[in-house]
Enzyme design. Structure first.
Site, short mmCIF file in Angstrom:
data_model
loop_
_atom_site.label_atom_id
_atom_site.label_comp_id
_atom_site.label_asym_id
_atom_site.label_seq_id
_atom_site.Cartn_x
_atom_site.Cartn_y
_atom_site.Cartn_z
N HIS A 46 0.87 -1.18 0.00
CA HIS A 46 0.00 0.00 0.00
C HIS A 46 0.90 1.23 0.00
O HIS A 46 1.38 1.65 1.06
CB HIS A 46 -0.89 0.00 1.24
CG HIS A 46 -1.81 -1.19 1.34
ND1 HIS A 46 -3.11 -1.17 0.89
CD2 HIS A 46 -1.62 -2.43 1.84
CE1 HIS A 46 -3.68 -2.36 1.10
NE2 HIS A 46 -2.79 -3.14 1.68
N ARG A 93 -0.02 4.26 -0.84
CA ARG A 93 -0.81 5.46 -0.44
C ARG A 93 -0.60 6.66 -1.37
O ARG A 93 -1.03 6.63 -2.46
CB ARG A 93 -0.49 5.86 1.02
CG ARG A 93 -0.37 4.70 2.02
CD ARG A 93 -1.66 4.05 2.39
NE ARG A 93 -1.52 3.23 3.60
CZ ARG A 93 -2.35 2.25 3.92
NH1 ARG A 93 -3.38 1.93 3.18
NH2 ARG A 93 -2.17 1.55 5.03
N ASN A 118 -6.74 0.62 -2.50
CA ASN A 118 -7.62 1.27 -1.51
C ASN A 118 -7.04 2.62 -1.08
O ASN A 118 -6.66 2.82 0.07
CB ASN A 118 -7.88 0.34 -0.30
CG ASN A 118 -6.61 -0.09 0.40
OD1 ASN A 118 -5.55 -0.22 -0.21
ND2 ASN A 118 -6.70 -0.31 1.70
N HIS A 149 -8.97 -10.03 -0.73
CA HIS A 149 -8.91 -9.94 0.74
C HIS A 149 -10.09 -10.76 1.22
O HIS A 149 -11.24 -10.34 1.13
CB HIS A 149 -9.01 -8.49 1.21
CG HIS A 149 -8.99 -8.37 2.71
ND1 HIS A 149 -7.93 -7.85 3.41
CD2 HIS A 149 -9.90 -8.75 3.65
CE1 HIS A 149 -8.19 -7.90 4.71
NE2 HIS A 149 -9.38 -8.43 4.88
N HIS A 190 -2.68 -12.65 1.90
CA HIS A 190 -2.37 -12.83 3.33
C HIS A 190 -3.18 -13.91 4.05
O HIS A 190 -3.95 -13.62 4.97
CB HIS A 190 -2.49 -11.51 4.09
CG HIS A 190 -3.70 -10.66 3.77
ND1 HIS A 190 -4.97 -11.16 3.73
CD2 HIS A 190 -3.80 -9.34 3.47
CE1 HIS A 190 -5.81 -10.18 3.43
NE2 HIS A 190 -5.12 -9.07 3.25
N ASP A 243 2.38 -7.10 2.60
CA ASP A 243 1.19 -6.33 2.97
C ASP A 243 1.61 -5.06 3.72
O ASP A 243 1.07 -4.74 4.79
CB ASP A 243 0.18 -7.14 3.80
CG ASP A 243 -1.17 -6.43 3.91
OD1 ASP A 243 -1.36 -5.37 3.28
OD2 ASP A 243 -2.04 -6.94 4.63
N HIS A 255 0.53 3.46 8.41
CA HIS A 255 -0.42 4.44 8.96
C HIS A 255 0.36 5.45 9.78
O HIS A 255 1.51 5.21 10.14
CB HIS A 255 -1.45 3.75 9.87
CG HIS A 255 -2.35 2.82 9.13
ND1 HIS A 255 -3.35 3.25 8.29
CD2 HIS A 255 -2.40 1.46 9.10
CE1 HIS A 255 -3.98 2.21 7.77
NE2 HIS A 255 -3.41 1.11 8.24
N GLY A 269 -2.91 -2.47 10.22
CA GLY A 269 -1.88 -2.58 9.19
C GLY A 269 -0.49 -2.49 9.79
O GLY A 269 -0.28 -1.80 10.79
#
Ligand code: DOR
Ligand code: ZN
Ligand code: ZN
Length: 452
Positions: free
Chosen positions: A65, A67, A97, A183, A239, A312, A316, A332
């Site tokens: 991710h 971001r 996402n 997922h 995962h 994964d 954050h 996460g």
């Protein structure tokens, strides 16, 4: 005539598909042109003496991710790919996402353009599903490498609860020759449990674990298998964290269905015990499971029952980990800088073999996601490489991460084995922990079928 190549890595051990050889690698432009004893290599403008260190194919992390955009405060393309290079990763596949969600040709194109100015390693992209299934072929045309669905909740334009719509969308992905990553936590069961628990007004870790139960994951995996049977699309389960989930996947695989799976280092090496001790920094979905699940996954990995290990990497901000109610904690773990080190350490302590490491971190990710010319060291392949020092002993310290998420459940772990140089397309990106290239030196990898 012996024309000079750009670079020679000499005095090394080289991990070839069948064996490790004492040799050097000649690199010209983006490619490996020769693997041979030094005397048989062409002359070069630059030589790096590796002092006997081991060269592996660069790591391909298919679950990251990155971001950026409106979530840049958590991570951005530059910080996330610097983190990748620091962890020996030369190619990442970015999850959808985001804010805005990557879910149509416009959002994907914008993301690819932004990434091309910032990434330092190769970057490919997932797309979430659009509302209109006809958009899938345009998303593929723009260059998505794969599609991603969360069975737990709606991300993008497709409601995962709408069985017929999901089957139609999966069929369309199959038509376009891509795979669907899943997922696999069952949204129906998650919501039922959340309702029960909110009637009891609980917001503790036990309540959270009752919602994100092993059963929710096993049901999710079984649903994904059912969707695969009805659509015939290649399904890749992200995962996997419970033994029963993996067993369901293996059952479907042995029937000859197009299904593959991935596990994370945290589900391999940590358990619920760590989650209880460390708290929200170790909170992730699916959550850390029992000791026996983790040891079954390790056994399965070494016995070639698991296709891929992926990080994964889910960064954050620290304040998002620090909520008084468990329901407000962001789940996460930022794992891209610790994945290869942890796996090298597993090799050193005899938990897995080196071929298992290379198979699950480079060879199979390349084969399953069709990154042609990557994932193996051979003449003609891209020079995506990681040099590792298998003997180096050190301690994980997340304050030194390139990721913006400077915390980790592995903080303080003593590790033997470290990536010391990462090459992407023949460019030395990371040298002894330093990123030595400018933003944008990595490539955005679109979907180029059959292109090497
Ligand atoms: O723990 C998780 N974090 N699980 C997911 O599925 C999403 C991810 C994130 O994006 O933070
Ligand atoms: Zn997930
Ligand atoms: Zn994820």
């Amino acid at each position: 005539m012996n024309l000079a190549v750009d670079l020679i890595l000499k005095n090394a051990k080289v991990y070839l598909p069948e064996k490790i050889v004492e040799a050097g690698i000649a690199i010209d432009g983006e490619r490996i042109v020769k693997v041979a004893k030094e005397t048989n290599l062409p002359s070069a403008s630059e030589k790096i003496d590796l002092d006997g260190l081991l060269i592996l194919p660069g790591i391909i992390d298919v679950h990251v991710h990155l971001r950026d955009q409106e979530l840049s405060y958590k991570e951005d393309f530059y910080s996330g790919t610097c983190a990748a290079a620091n962890g020996g990763v030369s190619l990442v596949v970015d999850m959808p996402n985001n804010k805005p969600v990557t879910m149509d040709s416009k959002t994907l194109r914008e993301r690819m353009e932004l990434a091309s100015k910032k990434v330092v390693v190769n970057t490919a992209f997932y797309s979430a599903f659009p509302e209109n299934t006809r958009e899938i072929k345009h998303i593929t045309g723009v260059g998505a490498r794969a599609f991603k669905i969360f069975l737990s909740h709606k991300v993008g334009g497709l409601n995962p609860d709408d069985e017929n719509a999901v089957i139609d969308a999966f069929k369309e992905v199959a038509e376009n020759g891509l795979l669907v990553a899943v997922h696999a936590e069952d949204g129906f069961l998650l919501r039922k449990k959340i309702e029960e628990i909110s009637l009891e007004n609980r917001d503790d870790l036990d309540a959270y674990l009752e919602v994100h139960s092993p059963e929710a994951e096993v049901n999710g995996i079984k649903r994904a298998i059912g969707l695969m049977r009805k659509s015939n699309v290649h399904v890749h389960i992200c995962h996997v964290s419970v033994a029963d989930g993996l067993k369901a996947i293996l059952g479907a695989k042995s029937d000859g269905h197009p299904i593959t799976c991935e596990i994370t280092p945290h589900h391999l090496l940590l358990s619920e015990k760590h989650l209880r001790r460390i708290g929200s920094i170790a909170l992730t979905n699916p959550p850390l499971r029992s000791l026996s699940d983790a040891s079954y996954l390790r056994w399965a990995l070494e016995n070639n029952l698991i296709d891929i290990v992926a990080s994964d990497h889910a960064p954050h901000a620290i304040f998002e980990k620090d909520a008084s109610s468990i329901w407000n904690v962001s789940a996460g773990i930022a794992g891209i800088e610790t994945m290869l080190p942890l796996m090298l350490n597993m090799v050193n302590i005899g938990q897995i073999s080196l071929p298992t490491l290379v198979r699950s971190l480079s060879e199979k990710p390349s084969r399953i996601f069709e990154f042609k010319g990557r994932g193996r060291i051979m003449e003609g392949a891209y020079a995506d490489l990681v040099v590792v020092d298998l003997k180096k002993e050190w301690t994980i310290d997340s304050t030194e991460f390139y990721s913006k998420a400077k915390f980790s459940p592995f903080d303080g772990w003593r590790i033997k084995g470290k990536p010391v140089k990462t090459f992407t397309n023949g460019i030395l990106v990371m040298d002894e922990g330093e990123i030595i290239v400018k933003p944008g030196s990595g490539k955005v990898i679109g979907w180029q079928r059959g292109f090497i």
